[in-house]
Write a protein that holds these residues in place. Structure first.
Motif, PDB file in Angstrom:
ATOM      1  N   ALA A   1       0.827  -1.220   0.000  1.00 51.98           N
ATOM      2  CA  ALA A   1       0.000   0.000   0.000  1.00 51.98           C
ATOM      3  C   ALA A   1       0.862   1.271   0.000  1.00 51.98           C
ATOM      4  CB  ALA A   1      -0.936  -0.014   1.193  1.00 51.98           C
ATOM      5  N   ALA A   2       1.928   1.285   0.813  1.00 49.78           N
ATOM      6  CA  ALA A   2       2.761   2.502   0.898  1.00 49.78           C
ATOM      7  C   ALA A   2       3.494   2.736  -0.426  1.00 49.78           C
ATOM      8  CB  ALA A   2       3.765   2.360   2.036  1.00 49.78           C
ATOM      9  N   PHE A   3       3.855   1.643  -1.088  1.00 49.88           N
ATOM     10  CA  PHE A   3       4.525   1.751  -2.400  1.00 49.88           C
ATOM     11  C   PHE A   3       3.570   2.376  -3.423  1.00 49.88           C
ATOM     12  CE2 PHE A   3       6.824   0.800  -6.143  1.00 49.88           C
ATOM     13  CZ  PHE A   3       6.092  -0.016  -6.982  1.00 49.88           C
ATOM     14  N   VAL A   4       2.341   1.873  -3.453  1.00 51.81           N
ATOM     15  CA  VAL A   4       1.354   2.411  -4.404  1.00 51.81           C
ATOM     16  C   VAL A   4       1.091   3.877  -4.106  1.00 51.81           C
ATOM     17  CG1 VAL A   4      -1.040   2.230  -5.193  1.00 51.81           C
ATOM     18  CG2 VAL A   4       0.309   0.155  -4.838  1.00 51.81           C
ATOM     19  N   GLU A   5       0.997   4.207  -2.820  1.00 53.39           N
ATOM     20  CA  GLU A   5       0.765   5.605  -2.426  1.00 53.39           C
ATOM     21  C   GLU A   5       1.944   6.478  -2.873  1.00 53.39           C
ATOM     22  OE1 GLU A   5      -1.941   6.603  -1.791  1.00 53.39           O
ATOM     23  OE2 GLU A   5      -1.732   8.575  -0.885  1.00 53.39           O
ATOM     24  N   PHE A   6       3.169   5.950  -2.782  1.00 49.99           N
ATOM     25  CA  PHE A   6       4.337   6.692  -3.264  1.00 49.99           C
ATOM     26  C   PHE A   6       4.184   6.989  -4.755  1.00 49.99           C
ATOM     27  CE2 PHE A   6       8.500   8.158  -4.109  1.00 49.99           C
ATOM     28  CZ  PHE A   6       8.888   7.565  -5.292  1.00 49.99           C
TER      29      PHE A   6
ATOM     30  N   ARG B   1      12.911   8.313  -0.470  1.00 46.89           N
ATOM     31  CA  ARG B   1      11.807   7.381  -0.749  1.00 46.89           C
ATOM     32  C   ARG B   1      11.882   6.879  -2.184  1.00 46.89           C
ATOM     33  NH1 ARG B   1       8.106  11.122   0.788  1.00 46.89           N
ATOM     34  NH2 ARG B   1       6.462  10.279  -0.529  1.00 46.89           N
ATOM     35  N   MET B   2      12.302   7.769  -3.089  1.00 49.55           N
ATOM     36  CA  MET B   2      12.426   7.365  -4.497  1.00 49.55           C
ATOM     37  C   MET B   2      13.466   6.243  -4.618  1.00 49.55           C
ATOM     38  SD  MET B   2      13.159   9.746  -7.855  1.00 49.55           S
ATOM     39  CE  MET B   2      13.536  11.128  -6.895  1.00 49.55           C
ATOM     40  N   GLY B   3      14.614   6.442  -3.989  1.00 49.66           N
ATOM     41  CA  GLY B   3      15.678   5.438  -4.062  1.00 49.66           C
ATOM     42  C   GLY B   3      15.308   4.167  -3.328  1.00 49.66           C
ATOM     43  N   TYR B   4      14.481   4.305  -2.272  1.00 48.64           N
ATOM     44  CA  TYR B   4      14.049   3.119  -1.524  1.00 48.64           C
ATOM     45  C   TYR B   4      13.201   2.210  -2.406  1.00 48.64           C
ATOM     46  CZ  TYR B   4      11.646   0.200   1.872  1.00 48.64           C
ATOM     47  OH  TYR B   4      11.137  -0.883   2.560  1.00 48.64           O
ATOM     48  N   TYR B   5      12.297   2.806  -3.206  1.00 47.60           N
ATOM     49  CA  TYR B   5      11.359   2.006  -4.008  1.00 47.60           C
ATOM     50  C   TYR B   5      11.889   1.659  -5.397  1.00 47.60           C
ATOM     51  CZ  TYR B   5       7.685   2.704  -0.508  1.00 47.60           C
ATOM     52  OH  TYR B   5       6.950   2.684   0.657  1.00 47.60           O
ATOM     53  N   ALA B   6      12.859   2.443  -5.911  1.00 44.49           N
ATOM     54  CA  ALA B   6      13.362   2.179  -7.268  1.00 44.49           C
ATOM     55  C   ALA B   6      14.554   1.224  -7.227  1.00 44.49           C
ATOM     56  CB  ALA B   6      13.780   3.484  -7.932  1.00 44.49           C
ATOM     57  N   PHE B   7      14.822   0.565  -8.346  1.00 47.42           N
ATOM     58  CA  PHE B   7      16.058  -0.244  -8.377  1.00 47.42           C
ATOM     59  C   PHE B   7      16.937   0.089  -9.576  1.00 47.42           C
ATOM     60  CE2 PHE B   7      13.246  -3.032 -10.818  1.00 47.42           C
ATOM     61  CZ  PHE B   7      14.047  -3.650 -11.753  1.00 47.42           C
TER      62      PHE B   7
END
Ligand code: SS9
Ligand code: ZN
Length: 343
Positions: free
Chosen positions: A64-69, A108-114
């Motif tokens: 959910a937090a990823f989608v919200e991001f 947060r961008m770097g946390y979710y991106a690869f």
């Protein structure tokens, strides 16, 4: 076979990607979808716009937090006075913490991106959500009795994991389609990923599950993107042990070896005896693809379609990669027409 397509895909545009040390216009460009649309219309296939689905549909496979991001990132970027496309400048790699999500947008961008290939622009969320709805609509059509359907998804999805984006992907369209089929009563679903690149996101999502078999034929991560997943020794975990099958192939693979791997994947799917099939249809296996290195020719795509039809399963095709823009429509339509027995 009905085609599901949304013009909203065009809102994901204007970004750049880091490629060979330079920021270049994205290979995953809007015209890809326009050329595929022209080709499927020329093939006489009916085109529909997607239905809408509840936000909760996304949470059947994504955090959910990823989608919200993804939904709010660019608005936040603009509220900070920034403009243009978003690319990460740091990742929680080895030796760094992943148990805490930074409050700032860059963290947060770097946390979710690869990777730094997948820019977020103002319209990215609208386009990614529409692509997800295309895949969900195609799955719904099959659940309601269609023998097959094709979701003309852009941006693609197979590199997007439970809480991860990259590889031009944000929401995992194929995983959403597979989960929708499961939610509509298909007891076992197989996902076959024929894109040049390993579907790391789809593997991540179904890694511990035995109700969805994930099979991928792709270029070996030893030398090819995504580099860090897609090896043959990855077979699933827990209840999912034995329900992931990776068939990595070397750069330069041609039809003979590819066809043998396709045969092995179809055997594995047959053994699993699914009630439906989702195909992550990337055509970046084409010899003319600018970022890939297999050697399939145009005449091979109808053969792939024919072989898939041999499974005699309700089938949802979901568009993934393919960056040889001039030929992408011909190659995609080739698979679909081969599947339909027209080629
Ligand atoms: N220079 C190679 C970098 C690859 N960049 C991402 C490729 C994503 C393919 C999606 S199907
Ligand atoms: Zn690819």
């Amino acid at each position: 076979m009905k085609v599901v397509h949304s013009p909203l895909h065009a809102r994901h545009d204007g970004g750049k990607e880091l490629h060979r040390g330079e920021l270049v216009p994205c290979f995953e460009m809007p015209v890809r979808a326009d050329y595929i649309l022209k080709a499927v219309e020329r093939a006489g296939l009916e085109v529909l716009e997607p239905r809408s689905f509840a936000h909760e549909s996304l949470l059947r496979v994504h955090d959910a937090a990823f989608v919200e991001f993804l939904r709010t990132a660019h608005a936040e970027w603009r509220s900070l006075g920034k403009q243009g496309f978003m690319l990460p400048s740091g990742f929680p790699a080895r030796g760094l913490r992943r148990d805490h999500i930074p409050s700032g947008i860059n963290g947060r961008m770097g946390y979710y991106a690869f990777d730094a290939s997948t820019p977020i622009v103002e319209g990215t969320w609208d386009a990614a959500l529409a692509a997800a709805h295309c895949a969900l609509t195609a799955a719904a059509l099959v659940a309601e009795g269609e023998k097959s359907a094709y979701a003309l998804c852009r941006p693609p999805g197979h590199h997007a994991g439970h809480a991860l984006y990259g590889g031009y992907c944000f929401l995992n369209n194929a995983a959403l389609a597979a989960q929708h089929l499961r939610d509509r009563g298909f007891a076992r679903v197989a996902v076959l990923d024929v894109d040049y690149h390993h579907g790391n996101g789809t593997q991540d999502i179904f890694w511990e599950r035995s109700d969805v078999l994930f099979v991928s034929i792709h270029a070996t991560p030893e030398t090819e993107y995504p580099y860090f997943l897609g090896y043959a020794d990855e077979r699933g975990a827990g209840a999912g042990e034995g329900y992931t099958l990776n068939l990595p192939l070397p750069r330069g693979t041609g039809w003979k070896e590819y066809s043998a791997a396709l045969g092995a994947s179809l055997d594995a799917i047959g053994t699993f005896s699914p009630e439906a099939l989702v195909v992550s249809l990337g055509v970046d296996t084409y010899e003319g693809d600018p970022i890939s290195a297999f050697k399939l020719a145009q005449e091979h795509y109808p053969l792939i379609g024919q072989r898939l039809a041999g499974l005699k399963l309700p089938t949802v095709f979901v568009q993934e990669g393919g960056y040889a823009v001039d030929e992408i429509g011909t190659n995609v339509a080739g698979v679909l027409e081969g599947f339909l027995g027209r080629r």
